[in-house]
Enzyme design. Structure first.
Site, PDB file in Angstrom:
ATOM      1  CG  HIS A   1     -23.016  85.276  39.399  1.00  0.00           C
ATOM      2  ND1 HIS A   1     -24.395  85.709  39.301  1.00  0.00           N
ATOM      3  CD2 HIS A   1     -22.865  84.321  38.643  1.00  0.00           C
ATOM      4  CE1 HIS A   1     -25.083  84.653  38.282  1.00  0.00           C
ATOM      5  NE2 HIS A   1     -23.982  83.930  38.096  1.00  0.00           N
TER       6      HIS A   1
ATOM      7  CG  HIS B   1     -12.503  95.127  45.616  1.00  0.00           C
ATOM      8  ND1 HIS B   1     -13.574  95.658  44.830  1.00  0.00           N
ATOM      9  CD2 HIS B   1     -11.615  94.912  45.007  1.00  0.00           C
ATOM     10  CE1 HIS B   1     -13.279  95.911  43.649  1.00  0.00           C
ATOM     11  NE2 HIS B   1     -11.875  95.739  43.686  1.00  0.00           N
TER      12      HIS B   1
ATOM     13  CG  HIS C   1     -22.785  90.761  58.482  1.00  0.00           C
ATOM     14  ND1 HIS C   1     -23.432  89.304  58.134  1.00  0.00           N
ATOM     15  CD2 HIS C   1     -23.343  91.145  59.570  1.00  0.00           C
ATOM     16  CE1 HIS C   1     -24.420  89.247  58.839  1.00  0.00           C
ATOM     17  NE2 HIS C   1     -24.511  90.447  59.810  1.00  0.00           N
TER      18      HIS C   1
ATOM     19  CG  ASN D   1     -13.890  95.094  39.949  1.00  0.00           C
ATOM     20  OD1 ASN D   1     -14.236  96.094  40.702  1.00  0.00           O
ATOM     21  ND2 ASN D   1     -12.451  94.586  40.037  1.00  0.00           N
TER      22      ASN D   1
ATOM     23  CG  HIS E   1      -0.248 104.139  50.201  1.00  0.00           C
ATOM     24  ND1 HIS E   1       0.590 103.846  49.055  1.00  0.00           N
ATOM     25  CD2 HIS E   1      -1.262 105.305  49.525  1.00  0.00           C
ATOM     26  CE1 HIS E   1       0.049 104.421  47.972  1.00  0.00           C
ATOM     27  NE2 HIS E   1      -0.716 105.419  48.346  1.00  0.00           N
TER      28      HIS E   1
ATOM     29  CB  CYS F   1     -10.815  98.685  43.544  1.00  0.00           C
ATOM     30  SG  CYS F   1     -10.716  98.355  41.981  1.00  0.00           S
TER      31      CYS F   1
END
Length: 512
Positions: free
Chosen positions: A440, A411, A407, A444, A323, A244
């Protein structure tokens, strides 16, 4: 696909009380490793020459502007009789200017971006989702009850989308159906991007596509090249298996390529494929992606052309990548495998939340020196040194990232992750509103979720010139990646945006 964890505010790691592992993200700000602070300052010092040269040039210009004609005439007469000084000064100016031009990074502009909006017939309300799961005959009663509880606490609404193959009873996943899903998503996002920017496909010099679990031959990037007849010398890349957070990785790759190739456009396409990656077994840790992941994708147009600054929405300021793959537990916490019955799926470890917190700790500790005001850095760094050298019981100073960013695009991996980041970073509800509402409305959508969130902020009319946006995403491996953008104008939403006909209904009240 990567699971971000889920559940209500008081739920388990994934929203049900079946896991014995940690239920919350660790308080990563209570234990910061000094070496990652040093790494952040290393990034800062690497651009020290540019930072020093700019004020020197400003001082010279200011001093020169204050000289009267007599001073300039006296200086000229002095230089006429001092040829060596003239040569040395000229050489210094030429060398300094050349070095600055050669070493300064080229600005990367985000001209526009587009998020795919699937047709309404692909919507999967809870009732339909559960009914289809029951009718497949692949899930036992325990697995069905597990999915029901996950959905109830997930933060997903009734308007998320699943691919057409999953609407059939029984489902009909196939290579052809997966290709059709990929084409619908990628081409849908690209068509809208091209229409909004008036860019011809043949003007694109760099193409980066990321999709974690569907990597056919020819590749997805080749599919785009074929569809739009892109030029033969295009630099195309296809990133697979990176989870992702791959959207930020793809932007970073495009940024590096734009530093080398002048006056060109780069397109970054981020998506995930659901069709061939639906799990038809009863292992609970592998059922969670079925409940959370939904159809979605984005296309982003980047440019290094100075002329594009006037119409660009944002400028890329920083990318920081972390990582944790060297650690075996982190490496296996999101893992594609087969269960005992031979069904393939993505398994989410009970350690996922703790590992995500550790990766985030490293990432924000590295990012802090690049973005935080000097006052925050001094307070944070002095407290860290005192805790390290003298007394671990000294309460750590938690930097106020609200002073660095206007802002936040976190994720939308799951409700629990959003909850815990809101708490640990001491954010206000408005700061995580875009993430909650994206989860919502669209679920995802993997690496593209941060772009749906940015589109939400634009649709609400909240983006002003000079505002800074922090996009942060987690991915398998395990990775945590951040991108920082600065708005170059008061940004208006682009035509045919994903929120165009529903933004007036948001935010909605979510049941805790």
């Amino acid at each position: 696909m990567d699971g971000g964890g889920d559940g209500g505010r008081n739920g388990g790691t994934f929203g049900v009380q079946i896991w014995n592992g940690p239920r919350r993200l660790p308080d990563f700000l209570q234990s910061v490793n000094l070496k990652y602070v040093k790494l952040g300052y290393h990034y800062l010092v690497s651009n020290l020459f540019t930072l020093c040269l700019v004020p020197i040039m400003l001082i010279i210009i200011i001093e020169s502007s204050q000289k009267n004609p007599d001073d300039i005439r006296q200086l000229w007469l002095h230089l006429q009789y001092n040829l060596v000084s003239v040569i040395i000064c000229s050489a210094f100016l030429v060398f300094g200017s050349t070095l600055y031009i050669m070493t300064r990074p080229r600005p990367v502009y985000l001209v526009d971006f587009s998020c795919y909006r699937p047709p309404d017939n692909l919507q999967a309300p809870f009732r339909l989702f559960m009914e289809h799961s029951r009718l497949t005959g692949d899930f036992d009663d325990s697995a069905l009850e597990f999915q029901r509880r996950i959905l109830e606490r997930s933060g997903l609404g009734d308007e998320t989308y699943v691919p057409e193959a999953m609407h059939s009873v029984p489902p009909r996943p196939s290579m052809q159906a997966a290709r059709e899903e990929a084409q619908q998503v990628m081409f849908g996002a690209l068509e809208n991007l091209f229409a909004n920017t008036n860019i011809k496909p043949k003007d694109i010099g760099i193409l980066v596509v990321n999709c974690s679990l569907f990597n056919p031959t020819p590749s997805l990037s080749a599919m785009i090249v074929n569809k739009y007849k892109l030029r033969g010398n295009i630099l195309s890349f296809n990133l697979g298996g990176m989870g992702c957070s791959a959207g930020v990785i793809a932007v970073d790759l495009a940024k590096d390529l734009l530093q080398v190739h002048r006056n060109t456009y780069a397109v970054v396409v981020s998506t995930e494929n659901i069709t061939q990656n639906w799990y038809f077994g009863n292992k609970k840790s592998m059922l969670i992606p079925n409940c959370l992941f939904r159809v979605g994708g984005s296309a982003v147009l980047l440019s290094n052309k100075s002329a594009d600054r006037r119409r660009a929405k944002y400028k890329l300021v920083h990318v920081v990548r972390t990582h944790k793959g060297a650690d075996d537990t982190a490496f296996r916490c999101v893992y594609q495998e087969q269960d005992n019955a031979g069904n393939t799926g993505v398994s989410l470890s009970r350690d996922l939340m703790a590992i995500a917190g550790g990766a985030l700790k490293i990432n924000i500790t590295t990012l802090g020196p690049l973005v935080l005001p000097v006052s925050e850095q001094l307070l944070f760094f002095s407290t860290l040194v005192l805790r390290t050298l003298f007394n671990r019981k000294i309460r750590p100073y938690i930097p106020n990232f609200k002073l660095a960013f206007d802002h936040f695009c976190i994720h939308a991996g799951g409700r629990a992750v959003i909850d815990e980041l809101e708490k640990n970073l001491q954010l206000l509800p408005v700061h995580v509103e875009a993430s909650r509402m994206t989860l919502h409305r669209f679920g995802n959508t993997s690496s593209s979720s941060i772009w749906y969130e940015l589109a939400y902020i634009e649709a609400k009319g909240r983006m002003r010139r000079g505002h800074r946006v922090w996009q942060i995403a987690f991915g398998s491996g395990f990775k945590c990646n951040s991108a920082v953008w600065e708005a170059l104008q008061n940004v208006k939403p682009s035509r045919n945006g994903p929120w165009e006909d529903c933004i007036h209904r948001y935010p909605v009240n979510l049941i805790s």
